[in-house]
Write a protein that holds these residues in place. Structure first.
Motif, PDB file in Angstrom:
ATOM      1  N   GLU A 114      33.799  44.356  41.368  1.00  0.00           N
ATOM      2  CA  GLU A 114      34.982  43.547  41.662  1.00  0.00           C
ATOM      3  C   GLU A 114      35.173  42.487  40.580  1.00  0.00           C
ATOM      4  N   PRO A 115      35.571  42.921  39.378  1.00  0.00           N
ATOM      5  CA  PRO A 115      35.787  41.930  38.319  1.00  0.00           C
ATOM      6  C   PRO A 115      37.023  41.084  38.616  1.00  0.00           C
ATOM      7  N   ILE A 116      37.081  39.929  37.994  1.00  0.00           N
ATOM      8  CA  ILE A 116      38.275  39.093  38.034  1.00  0.00           C
ATOM      9  C   ILE A 116      39.100  39.467  36.809  1.00  0.00           C
ATOM     10  N   VAL A 117      40.394  39.685  37.004  1.00  0.00           N
ATOM     11  CA  VAL A 117      41.255  40.174  35.925  1.00  0.00           C
ATOM     12  C   VAL A 117      42.316  39.137  35.594  1.00  0.00           C
ATOM     13  N   PHE A 118      42.422  38.817  34.303  1.00  0.00           N
ATOM     14  CA  PHE A 118      43.503  38.019  33.741  1.00  0.00           C
ATOM     15  C   PHE A 118      44.255  38.960  32.820  1.00  0.00           C
ATOM     16  N   THR A 119      45.504  39.256  33.128  1.00  0.00           N
ATOM     17  CA  THR A 119      46.247  40.242  32.350  1.00  0.00           C
ATOM     18  C   THR A 119      47.702  39.824  32.206  1.00  0.00           C
ATOM     19  N   GLY A 120      48.420  40.540  31.403  1.00  0.00           N
ATOM     20  CA  GLY A 120      49.844  40.295  31.254  1.00  0.00           C
ATOM     21  C   GLY A 120      50.647  41.224  32.146  1.00  0.00           C
ATOM     22  N   VAL A 121      51.796  40.758  32.579  1.00  0.00           N
ATOM     23  CA  VAL A 121      52.719  41.643  33.292  1.00  0.00           C
ATOM     24  C   VAL A 121      53.124  42.761  32.346  1.00  0.00           C
ATOM     25  N   THR A 122      53.357  42.385  31.091  1.00  0.00           N
ATOM     26  CA  THR A 122      53.629  43.358  30.044  1.00  0.00           C
ATOM     27  C   THR A 122      52.292  43.769  29.440  1.00  0.00           C
ATOM     28  N   ALA A 123      52.008  45.056  29.443  1.00  0.00           N
ATOM     29  CA  ALA A 123      50.711  45.562  28.976  1.00  0.00           C
ATOM     30  C   ALA A 123      50.724  45.818  27.473  1.00  0.00           C
TER      31      ALA A 123
END
Length: 184
Positions: A109-118
């Motif tokens: 269960e990693p914590i993810v920081f990502t963009g809406v645009t990939a």
């Protein structure tokens, strides 16, 4: 004021489950269901003051969609499995001696920081410029089992007027700064 908010099902909406300011996200709990909307996310308006009290964001059944750059003057703890999606040119700035982020996920269960645009450079990334009272670099932020992707839009000029950018930007151009990054 929302003194109690649990046992609710927020579903069948066109534009997401909830609209909330970053300073109030801690009032949302996993005891609610936020899924089943045309757009499954909790919209977080990050353009306003975060507040002075430490906050914890729980893992919800939908991601947090952060819009704007929120500046953290206190401590934010993220629960394992939490997913934050940042809109274009949004991000997180951690900028004083009491501020920090504890983002400790697990391998499953990693914590993810990502963009809406990939795509690379879609959102600003995570910016850190904090210190303690003595000016010693003390890590007030810990990232473990975290995925940070598609950031790097924020361009910073260092002391030599060189432009730098990245998913993690640690500014020690005037004061010592430190973060802990483990298994990420």
């Amino acid at each position: 004021v929302l003194p109690e908010f649990s046992g609710n099902e927020i579903t069948a909406h066109a534009s997401g489950a909830v609209y909330v300011y970053a300073a109030e996200v801690h009032n949302l709990t996993a005891l609610n269901s936020y899924a089943g909307n045309d757009q499954d996310f909790v919209y977080v308006n990050g353009a306003y003051e975060f507040g002075d009290e430490p906050r914890a964001w729980e893992r919800l059944d939908v991601p947090y969609r952060v819009d704007g750059v929120f500046i953290l003057y206190t401590h934010l703890t993220l629960e394992a499995g939490t997913r934050l999606e940042f809109t274009d040119e949004s991000g997180l700035r951690v900028i004083n001696q009491l501020a920090g982020v504890t983002a400790v996920g697990t391998a499953g269960e990693p914590i993810v920081f990502t963009g809406v645009t990939a795509e690379p450079g879609a959102w600003n990334g995570l910016y850190f410029a904090n210190l303690n009272e003595n000016g010693d670099p003390v890590a007030r932020s810990r990232f473990e089992h975290v995925l940070v992707e598609y950031g790097g839009a924020y361009v910073f000029q260092d002391r030599g007027a060189n432009e730098v950018w990245g998913d993690f930007l640690i500014d020690s151009s005037g004061w010592p700064s430190a973060i802990e990054l483990v298994s990420s």
